[in-house]
Write a protein that holds these residues in place. Structure first.
Motif, PDB file in Angstrom:
ATOM      1  N   SER A 102       0.820  -1.200   0.000  1.00 21.65           N
ATOM      2  CA  SER A 102       0.000   0.000   0.000  1.00 21.65           C
ATOM      3  C   SER A 102       0.862   1.261   0.000  1.00 21.65           C
ATOM      4  O   SER A 102       1.973   1.278   0.546  1.00 21.65           O
ATOM      5  CB  SER A 102      -0.916   0.013   1.226  1.00 21.65           C
ATOM      6  N   THR A 103       0.315   2.321  -0.597  1.00 16.15           N
ATOM      7  CA  THR A 103       1.002   3.616  -0.563  1.00 16.15           C
ATOM      8  C   THR A 103       0.977   4.229   0.827  1.00 16.15           C
ATOM      9  O   THR A 103       1.745   5.144   1.134  1.00 16.15           O
ATOM     10  CB  THR A 103       0.338   4.601  -1.544  1.00 16.15           C
ATOM     11  N   GLY A 104       0.061   3.776   1.652  1.00 11.18           N
ATOM     12  CA  GLY A 104      -0.096   4.344   2.981  1.00 11.18           C
ATOM     13  C   GLY A 104      -0.918   5.616   2.994  1.00 11.18           C
ATOM     14  O   GLY A 104      -1.166   6.190   4.056  1.00 11.18           O
ATOM     15  N   VAL A 105      -1.333   6.069   1.812  1.00 14.93           N
ATOM     16  CA  VAL A 105      -2.160   7.267   1.690  1.00 14.93           C
ATOM     17  C   VAL A 105      -3.589   6.836   1.387  1.00 14.93           C
ATOM     18  O   VAL A 105      -3.859   6.222   0.353  1.00 14.93           O
ATOM     19  CB  VAL A 105      -1.649   8.193   0.563  1.00 14.93           C
ATOM     20  N   ALA A 106      -4.490   7.135   2.274  1.00 18.84           N
ATOM     21  CA  ALA A 106      -5.867   6.657   2.131  1.00 18.84           C
ATOM     22  C   ALA A 106      -6.589   7.352   0.985  1.00 18.84           C
ATOM     23  O   ALA A 106      -6.283   8.497   0.640  1.00 18.84           O
ATOM     24  CB  ALA A 106      -6.633   6.877   3.426  1.00 18.84           C
ATOM     25  N   GLN A 107      -7.550   6.648   0.406  1.00 18.65           N
ATOM     26  CA  GLN A 107      -8.455   7.275  -0.549  1.00 18.65           C
ATOM     27  C   GLN A 107      -9.132   8.466   0.109  1.00 18.65           C
ATOM     28  O   GLN A 107      -9.395   8.463   1.313  1.00 18.65           O
ATOM     29  CB  GLN A 107      -9.536   6.289  -0.999  1.00 18.65           C
ATOM     30  N   SER A 108      -9.435   9.462  -0.704  1.00 15.76           N
ATOM     31  CA  SER A 108     -10.087  10.655  -0.178  1.00 15.76           C
ATOM     32  C   SER A 108     -11.525  10.715  -0.672  1.00 15.76           C
ATOM     33  O   SER A 108     -11.790  10.527  -1.864  1.00 15.76           O
ATOM     34  CB  SER A 108      -9.330  11.908  -0.615  1.00 15.76           C
ATOM     35  N   HIS A 109     -12.445  10.963   0.249  1.00 13.57           N
ATOM     36  CA  HIS A 109     -13.862  11.113  -0.081  1.00 13.57           C
ATOM     37  C   HIS A 109     -14.260  12.564   0.156  1.00 13.57           C
ATOM     38  O   HIS A 109     -13.956  13.138   1.204  1.00 13.57           O
ATOM     39  CB  HIS A 109     -14.726  10.201   0.798  1.00 13.57           C
ATOM     40  N   ARG A 110     -14.947  13.127  -0.819  1.00 10.23           N
ATOM     41  CA  ARG A 110     -15.373  14.506  -0.668  1.00 10.23           C
ATOM     42  C   ARG A 110     -16.684  14.560   0.107  1.00 10.23           C
ATOM     43  O   ARG A 110     -17.689  13.994  -0.293  1.00 10.23           O
ATOM     44  CB  ARG A 110     -15.565  15.177  -2.028  1.00 10.23           C
ATOM     45  N   GLY A 111     -16.664  15.238   1.234  1.00  8.56           N
ATOM     46  CA  GLY A 111     -17.864  15.409   2.041  1.00  8.56           C
ATOM     47  C   GLY A 111     -18.161  14.232   2.937  1.00  8.56           C
ATOM     48  O   GLY A 111     -17.714  13.107   2.718  1.00  8.56           O
ATOM     49  N   ASP A 112     -18.915  14.514   3.985  1.00  3.20           N
ATOM     50  CA  ASP A 112     -19.391  13.491   4.915  1.00  3.20           C
ATOM     51  C   ASP A 112     -20.749  13.948   5.422  1.00  3.20           C
ATOM     52  O   ASP A 112     -21.046  15.152   5.464  1.00  3.20           O
ATOM     53  CB  ASP A 112     -18.415  13.314   6.081  1.00  3.20           C
ATOM     54  N   TYR A 113     -21.576  12.997   5.815  1.00  2.75           N
ATOM     55  CA  TYR A 113     -22.931  13.357   6.217  1.00  2.75           C
ATOM     56  C   TYR A 113     -23.481  12.314   7.188  1.00  2.75           C
ATOM     57  O   TYR A 113     -22.953  11.196   7.328  1.00  2.75           O
ATOM     58  CB  TYR A 113     -23.845  13.458   4.990  1.00  2.75           C
ATOM     59  N   GLY A 114     -24.557  12.680   7.848  1.00  3.27           N
ATOM     60  CA  GLY A 114     -25.230  11.771   8.763  1.00  3.27           C
ATOM     61  C   GLY A 114     -26.675  12.187   8.958  1.00  3.27           C
ATOM     62  O   GLY A 114     -27.046  13.341   8.736  1.00  3.27           O
ATOM     63  N   PHE A 115     -27.493  11.219   9.365  1.00  4.15           N
ATOM     64  CA  PHE A 115     -28.897  11.456   9.675  1.00  4.15           C
ATOM     65  C   PHE A 115     -29.177  10.940  11.074  1.00  4.15           C
ATOM     66  O   PHE A 115     -28.547   9.987  11.542  1.00  4.15           O
ATOM     67  CB  PHE A 115     -29.806  10.735   8.666  1.00  4.15           C
ATOM     68  N   TYR A 116     -30.139  11.560  11.748  1.00  2.00           N
ATOM     69  CA  TYR A 116     -30.461  11.104  13.095  1.00  2.00           C
ATOM     70  C   TYR A 116     -31.932  11.352  13.419  1.00  2.00           C
ATOM     71  O   TYR A 116     -32.596  12.197  12.824  1.00  2.00           O
ATOM     72  CB  TYR A 116     -29.567  11.777  14.134  1.00  2.00           C
ATOM     73  N   ALA A 117     -32.412  10.582  14.382  1.00  5.47           N
ATOM     74  CA  ALA A 117     -33.765  10.730  14.901  1.00  5.47           C
ATOM     75  C   ALA A 117     -33.719  10.481  16.399  1.00  5.47           C
ATOM     76  O   ALA A 117     -32.928   9.663  16.882  1.00  5.47           O
ATOM     77  CB  ALA A 117     -34.725   9.746  14.227  1.00  5.47           C
TER      78      ALA A 117
END
Length: 471
Positions: free
Chosen positions: A313-328
């Motif tokens: 592995s390169t040791g560099v993680a994949q990057s994801h744009r944005g994060d989100y969550g829902f709750y009740a």
């Protein structure tokens, strides 16, 4: 306690990533406000009373001052990385200004608060749990907490708050869950683990703006936008709170956090007749979401799609744009002998989810029951039992499985569960003592023991006591 400002009216409403402590303070405040006005030590709302007339004089000029000390000792009797006890504490200071009294400006509230955090985090030192056993423990130091101005309009049916804010004071809050000491019953484990630096929640805050609409007694809508990372960026020498050690960074350079919540109050009291007896049992139901615009590292794969645990592995993680969550969430009183009885039984439940590829926790659930006035003559005591569940994200579980391929015996990760039983004793309106027991099953969801990576950290039994004094 009125909604516009918990701590301006009474300091006892302390932070909610302090999970348990926030509602512990709310309960104290409600009791203090209902206590008879008296100079007697055991009857007054605060230990120092009116301070020789200083407090009434300040109040006449629209200024409210609060000072509160929370001290606690917790000890893990079994399991964990180490056994033993730890002390931690928090001093909170706040000043609030009612602008109508002070300057003749109707509907305005100014608030500034500071924290002095002391002691040691037993969760970090001994337990390695993702659901911290105390909502008070944090990096020791003295810091600015919140600094904001709130203005109401539309005949009080709307207000906007601008400035440095800790969103755990208004979003995702559960009235009954706040009676417990574990942090997940305040600011829940999912945003605490998944948002940068744990999100703008105790002991951190972010610059931003919040709008609240209350078109009817039953409905409330909250919406806000805040800086995405309350600690900023850089190296925190092992603790992100050190990036903003004094709470004065006033950062606006790390993306944005959008958050919204809709609340429905069942059998809500009539604002035009606040003293009227309610015909039904009150409850509050909430739906919400959050979205952060920053980039987030994948928990399993590198930038080339290889497992991070792979030696290639390169040791560099994949990057994801944005994060989100829902709750009740829901808080519901389910029993009381009569409308004017101090005794009442309440239940709460909260569930929230987030993507499993970029988050350590992708599902969190907590629920519990509290009984106010459990014994005759103890009208302001509270007993409670609650459970918190934190599922480790799918990619974080996959990373553990990948690691086991290269390191035989490396433990798998699944979920962490905490069970808590607690009892609050209201000794005086200004003094509360709380006894607590927690049991953590599979700490960290099965995190490996740093002393032997072939085994997970053992289940933990933790006992503790907390005392809260409002000065």
């Amino acid at each position: 306690m009125k909604k516009p400002c918990k701590r301006v009216l009474m300091l006892a409403a302390t932070p909610v990533r302090l999970g348990a402590l926030i509602a512990l303070g709310v309960a104290h405040s409600a009791f203090a406000q209902s206590a008879p006005a008296s100079t007697g030590l055991w009857d007054r709302a605060t230990l120092f009373g009116d301070m020789g007339g200083v407090r009434p004089w300040l109040d006449n000029h629209g200024v409210t001052f609060g000072l509160q000390e929370t001290s606690e000792y917790l000890n893990n009797l079994s399991g964990g990385v180490h056994r033993g006890g730890a002390y931690d504490g928090l001093t909170e200071m706040s000043v609030g200004v009612d602008t109508q009294k002070a300057f003749g400006l109707p509907g305005g509230i100014f608030n500034v608060s500071a924290l002095q955090i002391h002691g040691t985090s037993i969760t970090q030192r001994n337990l390695q749990a993702v659901q911290a056993v105390s909502g008070v423990e944090a990096e020791a130091g003295t810091r600015l907490w919140e600094l904001w101005y709130q203005q109401s309009f539309a005949s009080g049916k709307a207000d906007v708050k601008i400035g440095q804010q800790s969103v755990d004071q208004e979003f995702m809050v559960s009235e009954y869950a706040g009676a417990f000491m574990n942090a997940t019953f305040g600011w829940p484990v999912l945003p605490s683990m998944d948002m940068p630096a744990g999100g703008p929640a105790y002991p951190l805050s972010s610059l931003g703006a919040r709008l609240r609409l209350t078109p009817t007694n039953a409905w409330t809508v909250l919406a806000g936008v805040f800086d995405g990372s309350p600690a900023g960026s850089g190296s925190g020498n092992g603790d992100v709170q050190r990036l903003n050690a004094h709470g004065t960074n006033f950062n606006l350079h790390d993306g944005a956090l959008f958050i919204g919540e809709v609340q429905y109050a069942l059998n809500a009291p009539d604002s035009n007749a606040p003293d009227a007896k309610q015909s039904g049992l009150p409850g509050t139901y909430k739906l919400g979401f959050w979205y952060n615009t920053q980039h987030f590292a994948d928990q399993r794969y590198d930038s080339n799609g290889l497992p991070l645990a792979d030696s290639a592995s390169t040791g560099v993680a994949q990057s994801h744009r944005g994060d989100y969550g829902f709750y009740a969430g829901a808080d519901q009183m389910i029993w009381r002998p009569s409308a004017d009885s101090p005794q009442a039984l309440g239940v709460f439940a909260r569930v929230m989810g987030a993507p499993g590829d970029r988050n350590l926790v992708d599902l969190a659930v907590n629920a519990g029951v509290t009984l106010k006035a459990p014994f005759k003559g103890r009208d302001n005591d509270v007993a409670g039992l609650a459970v918190g569940y934190a599922k480790i994200g799918s990619h974080a579980q996959g990373f553990a499985s990948d690691t086991a391929t290269f390191t035989p015996g490396y433990p798998a990760r699944s979920a962490e569960t905490v069970l808590e039983a607690t009892y609050q004793v209201q000794i005086a309106p200004w003094w509360q003592v709380q006894a607590d027991f927690q049991y953590v099953f599979r700490p960290g969801g099965g995190v490996p023991d740093p002393q032997n990576s072939a085994r997970r950290v053992g289940d933990e039994a933790v006992v503790g006591v907390r005392t809260v004094v409002a000065f």
